[in-house]
Design a protein around this motif. Structure first.
Motif, mmCIF file in Angstrom:
data_model
loop_
_atom_site.group_PDB
_atom_site.id
_atom_site.type_symbol
_atom_site.label_atom_id
_atom_site.label_comp_id
_atom_site.label_asym_id
_atom_site.label_seq_id
_atom_site.Cartn_x
_atom_site.Cartn_y
_atom_site.Cartn_z
ATOM 1 N N GLN A 75 0.828 -1.208 0.000
ATOM 2 C CA GLN A 75 0.000 0.000 0.000
ATOM 3 C C GLN A 75 0.862 1.257 0.000
ATOM 4 O O GLN A 75 0.580 2.220 -0.730
ATOM 5 C CB GLN A 75 -0.949 -0.009 1.201
ATOM 6 N N GLN A 76 1.917 1.260 0.802
ATOM 7 C CA GLN A 76 2.804 2.425 0.863
ATOM 8 C C GLN A 76 3.495 2.660 -0.480
ATOM 9 O O GLN A 76 3.567 3.792 -0.969
ATOM 10 C CB GLN A 76 3.855 2.242 1.954
ATOM 11 N N PHE A 77 4.018 1.583 -1.061
ATOM 12 C CA PHE A 77 4.735 1.704 -2.332
ATOM 13 C C PHE A 77 3.805 2.136 -3.458
ATOM 14 O O PHE A 77 4.181 2.935 -4.308
ATOM 15 C CB PHE A 77 5.401 0.384 -2.717
ATOM 16 N N GLU A 78 2.603 1.592 -3.486
ATOM 17 C CA GLU A 78 1.674 1.939 -4.552
ATOM 18 C C GLU A 78 1.356 3.438 -4.504
ATOM 19 O O GLU A 78 1.281 4.093 -5.536
ATOM 20 C CB GLU A 78 0.406 1.095 -4.474
ATOM 21 N N ALA A 79 1.193 3.981 -3.306
ATOM 22 C CA ALA A 79 0.931 5.411 -3.172
ATOM 23 C C ALA A 79 2.170 6.240 -3.513
ATOM 24 O O ALA A 79 2.081 7.242 -4.225
ATOM 25 C CB ALA A 79 0.464 5.723 -1.746
ATOM 26 N N ALA A 80 3.319 5.804 -3.039
ATOM 27 C CA ALA A 80 4.547 6.577 -3.215
ATOM 28 C C ALA A 80 5.096 6.548 -4.639
ATOM 29 O O ALA A 80 5.673 7.530 -5.107
ATOM 30 C CB ALA A 80 5.617 6.072 -2.249
ATOM 31 N N PHE A 81 4.924 5.439 -5.338
ATOM 32 C CA PHE A 81 5.574 5.259 -6.638
ATOM 33 C C PHE A 81 4.601 5.093 -7.801
ATOM 34 O O PHE A 81 5.003 4.669 -8.882
ATOM 35 C CB PHE A 81 6.521 4.061 -6.582
ATOM 36 N N GLN A 82 3.346 5.454 -7.603
ATOM 37 C CA GLN A 82 2.337 5.259 -8.636
ATOM 38 C C GLN A 82 2.766 5.880 -9.967
ATOM 39 O O GLN A 82 2.673 5.239 -11.011
ATOM 40 C CB GLN A 82 1.006 5.846 -8.183
ATOM 41 N N ASP A 83 3.260 7.105 -9.940
ATOM 42 C CA ASP A 83 3.660 7.770 -11.176
ATOM 43 C C ASP A 83 4.902 7.122 -11.793
ATOM 44 O O ASP A 83 5.034 7.053 -13.013
ATOM 45 C CB ASP A 83 3.891 9.259 -10.944
ATOM 46 N N LEU A 84 5.801 6.605 -10.979
ATOM 47 C CA LEU A 84 7.030 5.991 -11.488
ATOM 48 C C LEU A 84 6.809 4.577 -12.029
ATOM 49 O O LEU A 84 7.616 4.084 -12.809
ATOM 50 C CB LEU A 84 8.098 5.949 -10.387
ATOM 51 N N LEU A 85 5.723 3.938 -11.613
ATOM 52 C CA LEU A 85 5.439 2.576 -12.070
ATOM 53 C C LEU A 85 4.787 2.547 -13.445
ATOM 54 O O LEU A 85 4.483 1.480 -13.969
ATOM 55 C CB LEU A 85 4.566 1.844 -11.055
ATOM 56 N N LYS A 86 4.578 3.696 -14.022
ATOM 57 C CA LYS A 86 4.106 3.809 -15.405
ATOM 58 C C LYS A 86 2.830 3.020 -15.675
ATOM 59 O O LYS A 86 2.673 2.386 -16.712
ATOM 60 C CB LYS A 86 5.194 3.361 -16.375
ATOM 61 N N GLY A 87 1.926 2.988 -14.694
ATOM 62 C CA GLY A 87 0.654 2.306 -14.887
ATOM 63 C C GLY A 87 0.642 0.831 -14.519
ATOM 64 O O GLY A 87 -0.385 0.180 -14.641
ATOM 65 N N PHE A 88 1.751 0.285 -14.063
ATOM 66 C CA PHE A 88 1.803 -1.119 -13.649
ATOM 67 C C PHE A 88 1.380 -1.233 -12.188
ATOM 68 O O PHE A 88 1.958 -0.590 -11.323
ATOM 69 C CB PHE A 88 3.210 -1.697 -13.811
ATOM 70 N N ASP A 89 0.377 -2.032 -11.918
ATOM 71 C CA ASP A 89 -0.076 -2.257 -10.548
ATOM 72 C C ASP A 89 0.914 -3.122 -9.789
ATOM 73 O O ASP A 89 1.572 -3.987 -10.374
ATOM 74 C CB ASP A 89 -1.436 -2.960 -10.527
ATOM 75 N N LEU A 90 0.968 -2.902 -8.482
ATOM 76 C CA LEU A 90 1.776 -3.748 -7.606
ATOM 77 C C LEU A 90 0.884 -4.806 -6.972
ATOM 78 O O LEU A 90 -0.313 -4.599 -6.798
ATOM 79 C CB LEU A 90 2.408 -2.917 -6.489
ATOM 80 N N GLY A 91 1.494 -5.915 -6.586
ATOM 81 C CA GLY A 91 0.793 -6.955 -5.860
ATOM 82 C C GLY A 91 1.749 -7.632 -4.903
ATOM 83 O O GLY A 91 2.954 -7.346 -4.891
ATOM 84 N N VAL A 92 1.224 -8.519 -4.077
ATOM 85 C CA VAL A 92 2.041 -9.315 -3.159
ATOM 86 C C VAL A 92 1.950 -10.758 -3.633
ATOM 87 O O VAL A 92 0.857 -11.292 -3.806
ATOM 88 C CB VAL A 92 1.543 -9.185 -1.701
ATOM 89 N N HIS A 93 3.103 -11.364 -3.874
ATOM 90 C CA HIS A 93 3.169 -12.726 -4.382
ATOM 91 C C HIS A 93 3.979 -13.594 -3.437
ATOM 92 O O HIS A 93 5.081 -13.214 -3.046
ATOM 93 C CB HIS A 93 3.807 -12.748 -5.776
ATOM 94 N N LYS A 94 3.453 -14.755 -3.095
ATOM 95 C CA LYS A 94 4.163 -15.672 -2.210
ATOM 96 C C LYS A 94 5.153 -16.490 -3.031
ATOM 97 O O LYS A 94 4.842 -16.950 -4.126
ATOM 98 C CB LYS A 94 3.193 -16.598 -1.495
ATOM 99 N N ALA A 95 6.343 -16.648 -2.480
ATOM 100 C CA ALA A 95 7.384 -17.455 -3.117
ATOM 101 C C ALA A 95 8.051 -18.304 -2.044
ATOM 102 O O ALA A 95 8.185 -17.880 -0.901
ATOM 103 C CB ALA A 95 8.418 -16.554 -3.778
ATOM 104 N N GLU A 96 8.454 -19.497 -2.423
ATOM 105 C CA GLU A 96 9.192 -20.355 -1.506
ATOM 106 C C GLU A 96 10.585 -20.571 -2.073
ATOM 107 O O GLU A 96 10.748 -21.015 -3.202
ATOM 108 C CB GLU A 96 8.486 -21.695 -1.312
ATOM 109 N N ILE A 97 11.570 -20.217 -1.264
ATOM 110 C CA ILE A 97 12.968 -20.346 -1.669
ATOM 111 C C ILE A 97 13.684 -21.166 -0.613
ATOM 112 O O ILE A 97 13.729 -20.777 0.552
ATOM 113 C CB ILE A 97 13.635 -18.964 -1.833
#
Length: 107
Positions: A38-60
């Motif tokens: 939520q913080q990043f989407e608000a802070a970097f919305q203009d820099l992300l050039k229209g690409f939405d952010l999401g949270v993705h689970k990964a196992e490493i």
């Protein structure tokens, strides 16, 4: 806004080019990842050039992580430019190869 057209090749007969995602964070806690999302989407919305952010689970190596990253990929040049702008604002950022782009094009 997701750029769905940028995630798929124009035709099935054209060769697939590599697509890249922007990853801003990887955390062990889903709650922390959601807050940062939520913080990043608000802070970097203009820099992300229209690409939405999401949270993705990964196992490493058996350990679960929650990655805050773009939902859709684009060419390396586009994503590298956006990542460089984000870094200029003091936020770490890496490019990640979008291994699901080929799956989406085939299905």
């Amino acid at each position: 806004m997701k750029s769905v057209d940028s995630a798929r090749p124009a035709s099935q007969s054209e060769p697939l080019e590599d697509r890249f995602l922007i990853q801003l964070a990887a955390l062990r806690s889903a709650e922390e990842a959601s807050q940062l999302h939520q913080q990043f989407e608000a802070a970097f919305q203009d820099l992300l050039k229209g690409f939405d952010l999401g949270v993705h689970k990964a196992e490493i190596a058996g350990t679960g992580y929650f990655r805050v990253m773009t939902e859709v990929g684009a060419d390396r040049e586009t994503m590298a430019a956006a990542c460089a702008e984000i870094k200029s604002k003091g936020q770490d950022c890496i490019l990640v190869l979008d291994t699901t782009a080929a799956d989406r094009a085939v299905n």
